[in-house]
Motif scaffolding. Structure first.
Motif, PDB file in Angstrom:
ATOM      1  N   ASP A 117      -6.300 -12.681   5.685  1.00  0.00           N
ATOM      2  CA  ASP A 117      -7.216 -13.712   5.189  1.00  0.00           C
ATOM      3  C   ASP A 117      -6.534 -14.631   4.184  1.00  0.00           C
ATOM      4  O   ASP A 117      -6.933 -15.779   4.009  1.00  0.00           O
ATOM      5  N   GLN A 118      -5.505 -14.123   3.515  1.00  0.00           N
ATOM      6  CA  GLN A 118      -4.737 -14.909   2.546  1.00  0.00           C
ATOM      7  C   GLN A 118      -3.532 -15.584   3.205  1.00  0.00           C
ATOM      8  O   GLN A 118      -2.684 -16.162   2.523  1.00  0.00           O
ATOM      9  N   GLY A 119      -3.437 -15.460   4.534  1.00  0.00           N
ATOM     10  CA  GLY A 119      -2.314 -16.052   5.258  1.00  0.00           C
ATOM     11  C   GLY A 119      -1.040 -15.226   5.183  1.00  0.00           C
ATOM     12  O   GLY A 119       0.035 -15.701   5.501  1.00  0.00           O
ATOM     13  N   LYS A 120      -1.172 -13.965   4.791  1.00  0.00           N
ATOM     14  CA  LYS A 120      -0.011 -13.078   4.660  1.00  0.00           C
ATOM     15  C   LYS A 120      -0.056 -12.039   5.774  1.00  0.00           C
ATOM     16  O   LYS A 120      -0.614 -10.963   5.616  1.00  0.00           O
ATOM     17  N   ASN A 121       0.570 -12.354   6.884  1.00  0.00           N
ATOM     18  CA  ASN A 121       0.582 -11.440   8.031  1.00  0.00           C
ATOM     19  C   ASN A 121       1.851 -10.594   8.031  1.00  0.00           C
ATOM     20  O   ASN A 121       2.548 -10.479   9.037  1.00  0.00           O
ATOM     21  N   TYR A 122       2.143 -10.017   6.898  1.00  0.00           N
ATOM     22  CA  TYR A 122       3.323  -9.185   6.715  1.00  0.00           C
ATOM     23  C   TYR A 122       3.062  -8.241   5.547  1.00  0.00           C
ATOM     24  O   TYR A 122       2.158  -8.465   4.743  1.00  0.00           O
ATOM     25  N   GLY A 123       3.846  -7.184   5.481  1.00  0.00           N
ATOM     26  CA  GLY A 123       3.677  -6.260   4.375  1.00  0.00           C
ATOM     27  C   GLY A 123       4.390  -4.952   4.613  1.00  0.00           C
ATOM     28  O   GLY A 123       5.085  -4.771   5.622  1.00  0.00           O
ATOM     29  N   LEU A 124       4.192  -4.024   3.675  1.00  0.00           N
ATOM     30  CA  LEU A 124       4.862  -2.739   3.748  1.00  0.00           C
ATOM     31  C   LEU A 124       3.931  -1.648   3.217  1.00  0.00           C
ATOM     32  O   LEU A 124       3.282  -1.837   2.189  1.00  0.00           O
ATOM     33  N   VAL A 125       3.875  -0.539   3.942  1.00  0.00           N
ATOM     34  CA  VAL A 125       3.035   0.600   3.582  1.00  0.00           C
ATOM     35  C   VAL A 125       3.929   1.832   3.470  1.00  0.00           C
ATOM     36  O   VAL A 125       4.723   2.111   4.374  1.00  0.00           O
ATOM     37  N   LEU A 126       3.802   2.562   2.376  1.00  0.00           N
ATOM     38  CA  LEU A 126       4.546   3.811   2.190  1.00  0.00           C
ATOM     39  C   LEU A 126       3.672   4.989   2.577  1.00  0.00           C
ATOM     40  O   LEU A 126       2.508   5.068   2.179  1.00  0.00           O
ATOM     41  N   VAL A 127       4.262   5.912   3.355  1.00  0.00           N
ATOM     42  CA  VAL A 127       3.533   7.076   3.848  1.00  0.00           C
ATOM     43  C   VAL A 127       4.384   8.328   3.615  1.00  0.00           C
ATOM     44  O   VAL A 127       5.511   8.406   4.105  1.00  0.00           O
ATOM     45  N   MET A 176       0.848  -1.184   0.000  1.00  0.00           N
ATOM     46  CA  MET A 176       0.000   0.000   0.000  1.00  0.00           C
ATOM     47  C   MET A 176       0.888   1.240   0.000  1.00  0.00           C
ATOM     48  O   MET A 176       1.932   1.260   0.650  1.00  0.00           O
ATOM     49  N   ALA A 177       0.465   2.229  -0.756  1.00  0.00           N
ATOM     50  CA  ALA A 177       1.145   3.528  -0.756  1.00  0.00           C
ATOM     51  C   ALA A 177       0.065   4.592  -0.641  1.00  0.00           C
ATOM     52  O   ALA A 177      -0.891   4.610  -1.414  1.00  0.00           O
ATOM     53  N   ILE A 178       0.212   5.454   0.329  1.00  0.00           N
ATOM     54  CA  ILE A 178      -0.752   6.540   0.518  1.00  0.00           C
ATOM     55  C   ILE A 178      -0.204   7.763  -0.211  1.00  0.00           C
ATOM     56  O   ILE A 178       0.935   8.173   0.023  1.00  0.00           O
TER      57      ILE A 178
END
Length: 168
Positions: free
Chosen positions: A83-93, A53-55
């Motif tokens: 829900d897809q079993g992906k409990n990780y990620g990166l968000v740009l702010v 995600m990028a805001i």
């Protein structure tokens, strides 16, 4: 150090974090990027690295999103990935995001007006000792919507909004 250099360096670091997310499969990273008055760097880094995600500040302003809506979008993205079993990620702010949120922009303008050096209210607030006294005085001088916005922040953020600020 210009736009191109900043984007290349940030994108390399973001790519490293994305690989870390994928290998550890257990962390969310929120990366704050330069860009107080524009989200060009956030957008370019997003195009180069494909974060979860990028805001983009300009989109927030154009769509008149509230802070709650932005928060819900982030939470929804995290829940959909979970829900897809992906409990990780990166968000740009982008660092200037709050200045593009209409309710916060209005709150900051109202506080700047209330706390201007010309107003006696500024001296009164500075003389108050307890946080509760300050909040009652400030919220009593704001329209209800802005008072509710101000009260939604943690105490530390409220305190920061009441100190003298450099507009730059």
């Amino acid at each position: 150090f210009g736009f191109d250099t900043a984007c290349k360096v940030y994108s390399e670091l973001i790519g490293n974090l994305l690989r870390d997310c994928l290998s550890s499969k257990k962390y969310y990273h929120f990366v704050k990027l330069m860009g107080r008055s524009a989200s060009h760097i956030t957008l370019e880094c997003s195009l180069q690295t494909h974060p979860n995600m990028a805001i983009i500040s300009e989109e927030v302003a154009e769509e008149k999103k509230t802070l709650a809506e932005i928060t819900n979008e982030i939470a929804d993205t995290i829940c959909q990935r979970a829900d897809q079993g992906k409990n990780y990620g990166l968000v740009l702010v982008p660092e200037g995001l709050v200045e593009f949120v209409p309710e916060i922009k209005a709150l900051i303008a109202a506080l700047n007006d209330l706390l201007s050096p010309d107003k006696s209210l500024n001296d009164l607030i500075k003389s108050m000792v307890t946080h509760k006294e300050k909040m009652v005085l400030v919220c009593g001088n704001l329209v209800p919507e802005l008072a509710a916005c101000f009260n939604s922040f943690p105490r530390s953020i409220q305190e920061q909004l009441l100190v003298d600020r450099d507009p730059h």
